[in-house]
Design a protein around this motif. Structure first.
Motif, PDB file in Angstrom:
ATOM      1  N   PRO A  45       0.757  -1.379   0.133  1.00 14.48           N
ATOM      2  CA  PRO A  45      -0.078  -0.037  -0.158  1.00 14.48           C
ATOM      3  C   PRO A  45       0.879   1.217   0.084  1.00 14.48           C
ATOM      4  CG  PRO A  45      -0.058  -0.830   2.428  1.00 14.48           C
ATOM      5  CD  PRO A  45       0.886  -1.933   1.210  1.00 14.48           C
ATOM      6  N   THR A  47       3.076   4.154  -3.144  1.00 13.42           N
ATOM      7  CA  THR A  47       3.698   4.518  -4.164  1.00 13.42           C
ATOM      8  C   THR A  47       5.136   3.841  -4.363  1.00 13.42           C
ATOM      9  OG1 THR A  47       4.293   6.635  -3.598  1.00 13.42           O
ATOM     10  CG2 THR A  47       2.291   6.115  -5.229  1.00 13.42           C
ATOM     11  N   ASN A  69      -5.849   5.116   2.029  1.00 15.75           N
ATOM     12  CA  ASN A  69      -6.330   5.531   0.630  1.00 15.75           C
ATOM     13  C   ASN A  69      -5.744   4.225  -0.395  1.00 15.75           C
ATOM     14  OD1 ASN A  69      -7.175   7.921   1.384  1.00 15.75           O
ATOM     15  ND2 ASN A  69      -5.178   8.772   1.202  1.00 15.75           N
ATOM     16  N   TRP A  70      -5.653   3.025   0.258  1.00 13.37           N
ATOM     17  CA  TRP A  70      -5.240   1.925  -0.675  1.00 13.37           C
ATOM     18  C   TRP A  70      -6.163   0.825  -0.171  1.00 13.37           C
ATOM     19  CZ3 TRP A  70      -1.345   1.977  -4.232  1.00 13.37           C
ATOM     20  CH2 TRP A  70      -0.677   3.384  -4.340  1.00 13.37           C
ATOM     21  N   TRP A  82      -2.052  -4.076  -4.521  1.00 12.79           N
ATOM     22  CA  TRP A  82      -2.717  -2.841  -3.939  1.00 12.79           C
ATOM     23  C   TRP A  82      -2.635  -1.972  -4.926  1.00 12.79           C
ATOM     24  CZ3 TRP A  82      -3.844  -2.421   1.240  1.00 12.79           C
ATOM     25  CH2 TRP A  82      -3.315  -3.243   2.132  1.00 12.79           C
ATOM     26  N   ALA A  84      -4.188   2.493  -5.611  1.00 16.77           N
ATOM     27  CA  ALA A  84      -5.126   3.446  -4.895  1.00 16.77           C
ATOM     28  C   ALA A  84      -6.291   3.430  -5.166  1.00 16.77           C
ATOM     29  CB  ALA A  84      -4.096   4.711  -5.666  1.00 16.77           C
ATOM     30  N   ARG A  85      -7.061   3.823  -3.855  1.00 14.76           N
ATOM     31  CA  ARG A  85      -8.530   3.829  -3.960  1.00 14.76           C
ATOM     32  C   ARG A  85      -8.958   5.029  -4.939  1.00 14.76           C
ATOM     33  NH1 ARG A  85     -12.053   4.433   1.560  1.00 14.76           N
ATOM     34  NH2 ARG A  85     -10.801   2.690   2.036  1.00 14.76           N
ATOM     35  N   SER A  86      -8.351   6.022  -5.052  1.00 16.52           N
ATOM     36  CA  SER A  86      -8.992   7.204  -5.703  1.00 16.52           C
ATOM     37  C   SER A  86      -8.592   6.970  -7.279  1.00 16.52           C
ATOM     38  CB  SER A  86      -7.791   8.468  -5.455  1.00 16.52           C
ATOM     39  OG  SER A  86      -6.601   8.137  -5.910  1.00 16.52           O
TER      40      SER A  86
END
Length: 153
Positions: A45, A47, A69-70, A82, A84-86
């Motif tokens: 989770p 970058t 946010n992951w 994993w 990114a949720r966005s």
């Protein structure tokens, strides 16, 4: 009527806890799809973690865990990673999980075959009925596929 008997209160409390747990698990197990043109599935989770592979727009993923946010996700082959949720959304898609699947003019084997799709092909979900899903292919050609031959929303 609310029971004052300790055993009944314990059973009721346990039932509510199990119901809350089930609701939480169902929420965590929801489906998402890739919102942008591509998305990196990562080893962890953040970058700073390794990119496992790149997924294209619409690719459906099952959420198995949330961390900030992951999202930890699983694909149709059972691979996990994993994202990114966005960069995810709720636009329904399916992946063909059989070697070849017939695309039919209606929801049933009595309808004529209008095309074929192959393993791993991404299709946009348009409608679901019992054991059939109406899909649209990238080229715009659509039809119905037996749900058991698909994975996704």
């Amino acid at each position: 009527m609310i029971s004052t008997h300790p055993t009944r209160q314990f059973i009721a409390a346990t039932g509510w806890c199990l119901l809350a747990l089930a609701a939480s698990a169902a929420h965590a197990q929801g489906m998402v799809s890739v919102k942008g043109s591509t998305l990196n599935m990562r080893d962890g989770p953040g970058t700073h973690t390794a990119v496992l592979w790149e997924l294209k727009k619409g690719y459906p993923l099952q959420v198995t865990q949330r961390q900030g946010n992951w999202l930890k996700v699983r694909d149709f082959e059972g691979d996990t990673g994993w994202v990114a949720r966005s960069l995810t959304g709720r636009t329904p898609h399916h992946i063909v999980k059989s070697r070849v699947a017939n695309v039919r003019s209606g929801p049933g084997t009595q309808h004529r075959i209008v095309g074929k799709v192959e393993y791993g092909e991404l299709v946009r979900t348009r409608e679901k009925r019992a054991d059939w899903v109406r899909v649209e292919r990238e080229q715009g050609v659509g039809g119905w596929i037996a749900r058991r031959l698909l994975w996704g929303f």
